[in-house]
Structure formats: C-alpha cells, structure tokens
Design a protein around this motif. Structure first.
Motif, short mmCIF file in Angstrom:
data_model
loop_
_atom_site.label_atom_id
_atom_site.label_comp_id
_atom_site.label_asym_id
_atom_site.label_seq_id
_atom_site.Cartn_x
_atom_site.Cartn_y
_atom_site.Cartn_z
N GLN A 200 36.25 54.81 41.74
CA GLN A 200 37.78 55.28 41.70
C GLN A 200 38.19 55.66 40.29
N GLU A 201 37.25 56.39 39.69
CA GLU A 201 37.61 56.86 38.38
C GLU A 201 37.72 58.72 38.79
N LEU A 202 38.83 58.95 37.95
CA LEU A 202 39.51 60.32 38.61
C LEU A 202 39.09 61.15 37.29
N PHE A 203 38.53 62.30 37.36
CA PHE A 203 38.54 63.53 36.43
C PHE A 203 38.79 64.64 36.92
N GLY A 204 39.41 65.68 35.80
CA GLY A 204 40.00 66.98 36.41
C GLY A 204 39.67 67.89 35.23
N LEU A 213 47.28 68.21 35.65
CA LEU A 213 46.20 67.16 35.76
C LEU A 213 46.66 65.85 35.10
N GLY A 214 47.80 65.68 34.86
CA GLY A 214 48.41 64.22 34.59
C GLY A 214 47.65 63.62 33.20
N LEU A 215 47.19 64.67 32.28
CA LEU A 215 46.54 64.08 30.93
C LEU A 215 47.26 63.72 29.85
N GLY A 216 48.64 64.00 29.90
CA GLY A 216 49.71 63.71 28.66
C GLY A 216 50.18 64.78 28.12
N LYS A 230 38.30 62.55 31.86
CA LYS A 230 38.63 61.67 32.80
C LYS A 230 40.16 61.34 32.55
N ILE A 231 40.84 61.25 33.76
CA ILE A 231 42.22 61.09 33.66
C ILE A 231 42.71 59.45 33.47
N GLN A 232 43.36 59.15 32.41
CA GLN A 232 43.74 58.05 32.26
C GLN A 232 45.27 57.65 32.71
N ILE A 282 58.91 68.99 32.01
CA ILE A 282 57.53 68.72 32.44
C ILE A 282 57.19 67.11 32.39
N ILE A 283 56.55 66.61 33.59
CA ILE A 283 56.10 65.34 33.75
C ILE A 283 54.52 65.40 33.24
N ASP A 284 53.91 64.88 32.29
CA ASP A 284 52.57 65.10 31.94
C ASP A 284 51.60 63.96 32.45
N GLU A 285 52.13 62.72 32.95
CA GLU A 285 51.49 61.75 33.32
C GLU A 285 51.93 61.50 35.00
#
Length: 342
Positions: A200-204, A213-216, A230-232, A282-285
C-alpha cells in the motif's frame, strides 16, 4: 439490460444523430440496428479520437471521432477474446483473455499507427509477457504483468514512464518501470501515473504542474517528475481506486478499522477549478472532499475524472458532478455511463 446515457460535446455524429452539437441534458443512446450482442455491453472507453464498445462475447467495435455521419463502426479484428479496452488521446490498447496486449497509435507504432500490434510480445523478459491489466494515459500505455511488474510504452515527455525525458522522449518498446506493483492508475487525459505496491505504498511520476501527484508545493514541477517518487502524507486507510484527470486527481480510501460497514472517503488534489474542494488555490496534497450529497446515509460506489470535470456515483444510485461545465473547453468531448442489470 444496458442503459447508455450520453451528455457533452456531440462530436461522434454516427453515434448520436439528430442532436445538437452540445447536449446539456442526459439522453439515452441505442445502437442503430441493435442485435443481441450489442445488448450485452461489458465496458466502454472513450477519448478524443475514438470510442470502443466491448461486449460480453469478447468482441469490440470502434467508432472514430470524425465529422462524417455516414461513418460505419469497425469491429476490431483480434482473434483472441478481448477482456478489457482502454483509450487515450490518440492511442488504444486491448487486453485479451490470453494475457496479450494489442495497441495502436502514433506514439506506439510510428510506421503504421492505425494497425494493432502485440506490444506485450516486445517485452524483453519472456517471463513477463503475460499481462494482467492495462491502463492508458494521454499518450502512454501502462502494462501490469502476472508477475506484478509495471511496464510503460509511448510518450515520456513529462517523465510519465519514470525516466528522464531529456534522454528518453518516447519508446515504442515496453520498458520496466517498477516491480512488486499491485495496481496502476492513470487517465486518458493524464500525463502522469500512480503505481501502488503490495504494501500500500504509492508512487507517482509525470506532469505535476498543478499538484496532481499530491507531492506538496515544494515538489510541483511544470516539466514533470522525472522518476517514480513515493507519495507521502497519504490518508490512513486502504487505497481502493485513484482516478486521474488532466489537472486533478481523486483518491478513494476505505477505513479498514470499521470492519462491519467500512466507510469510504474521497480525497483530491490538483487544479482548484476541478478538484471539488471549493478552494481558490491549487491543492498540492490529497485533501478530503466533503459534501452533504454523499455523507452519512450513503457511500461512494464509483467515480471518474475527465480532463476538467468529475462524476461520483453513490450506492443509492445518486450521480454527482463537479468541475468545468463549458464544453467548448473540454478535451474529453463526452461522458458515457452504463449500468448492467445482472
């Protein structure tokens, strides 16, 4: 029994006849001269240039995006039983029961872009040539093998294949992206991809100019994320699905602590016009989408992202939409839904 509902830009005149260019209210669609096979639809995949209808008998037909209303649909001539179809901007891929993948498009086969070729047979490791799942990005195709390895083929101009775009612009041969992959997520208007491993670890990787990508914010890059990252800060729970639009992503998380009736929640990131969060930024996470339309007495059954809009289907049969409603701006010209009565 299938009921196909259509709305949006009517740019497939052979399919939707005697209707205006912009269909603002959902209308029911039926095939002309419908036969028994065409009453048993298994899947529909649509993009800018084509639509593919897959039937339960393992056959599929393709409609091209053309202005000729006399255009006839073409049955896709694949001898093996087709299990899944996926369409990008100008690429198509077909997964057969035997685990082979046939694909076509300029970025897949530049010598003959209108011909389906077996791209799974081009994988160097012969032990990886049985394919379990396929997903189209906008100009790339992703393959998940029976050995849980992820491969990519097509364009890499934003690093969406996980490699430096300056040294690898595109490839017409599948290349290994990551091992130990359980699911691949992308979209037919997306120049980025998510890979989920068995832990269940997500990478993009790929285009992240709007934080898709939700990386911040510190990781937002117009020229893309060039390698799998890896998406934190992923919300707690099991990732059920991720849908990828052109400018935003939506994630479905299930709370595994609620064993009797686990609650599903939606989280989004990306361009504020389309992410459903009603925030002018913009929402980064990944951030929870909250709405009284699908809280308390209802739960999320399915959802989908287009280029500029999203649709949510609840268990009670309620359809919810949000995003850009100006069809002249849409790159995905239509939305087709179907419900199968079992």
């Amino acid at each position: 029994m299938n009921e196909i509902i259509f709305f949006g830009r009517n740019e497939f005149p052979i399919l939707i006849k005697n209707e205006p260019e912009e269909i603002t209210k959902p209308i029911q669609f039926k095939f002309e001269n419908e036969n028994e096979n065409e009453k048993q639809i298994k899947q529909i995949s649509s993009g800018n240039t084509s639509i593919i209808f897959l039937f339960k008998n393992g056959k599929a037909i393709e409609y091209l995006h053309e202005n000729d209303s006399n255009q006839k649909p073409e049955e896709i001539q694949i001898e093996e039983n087709i299990q899944k179809v996926t369409v990008g901007d100008d690429i198509e891929a077909i997964l057969t029961k035997e685990g082979n993948v046939f694909a076509k498009g300029e970025d897949i086969n530049s010598k003959n872009p209108k011909e389906f070729i077996n791209i799974s047979s081009l994988i160097e490791d012969i032990n990886d040539r049985i394919i379990q799942d396929i997903v189209c990005g906008e100009y790339s195709i992703y393959l998940l093998t029976s050995n849980q390895n992820a491969y990519g083929i097509g364009l890499n101009n934003f690093g969406q294949l996980g490699f430096d775009s300056k040294t690898l612009k595109r490839t017409e041969k599948p290349i290994l992206m990551m091992k130990n992959v359980s699911k691949i997520f992308s979209g037919n208007s997306s120049r980025y991809v998510f890979l989920l491993n068995s832990n269940q670890e997500l990478f993009g990787c790929g285009f992240n100019g709007f934080g898709q990508l939700g990386l911040g914010q510190s990781r937002r890059k117009e020229d893309g994320i060039q390698k799998l990252t890896k998406i934190q800060n992923i919300p707690k729970g099991k990732i059920i699905d991720i849908q990828c639009g052109g400018w935003h992503s939506i994630m479905l998380i299930e709370n595994e602590n609620e064993t009797e009736n686990p609650k599903r929640k939606l989280y989004s990131c990306g361009g504020y016009e389309y992410n459903g969060l009603r925030k002018n930024e913009i929402i980064d996470e990944f951030t929870e989408i909250k709405s009284s339309l699908f809280e308390n007495d209802d739960d999320i059954l399915d959802f989908s992202c287009g280029d500029y809009h999203s649709l949510i289907l609840t268990y009670k049969g309620k359809m919810i939409s949000f995003g850009d409603n100006e069809s002249d701006l849409m790159k995905i010209f239509l939305v087709i839904m179907f419900f199968v009565e079992i």
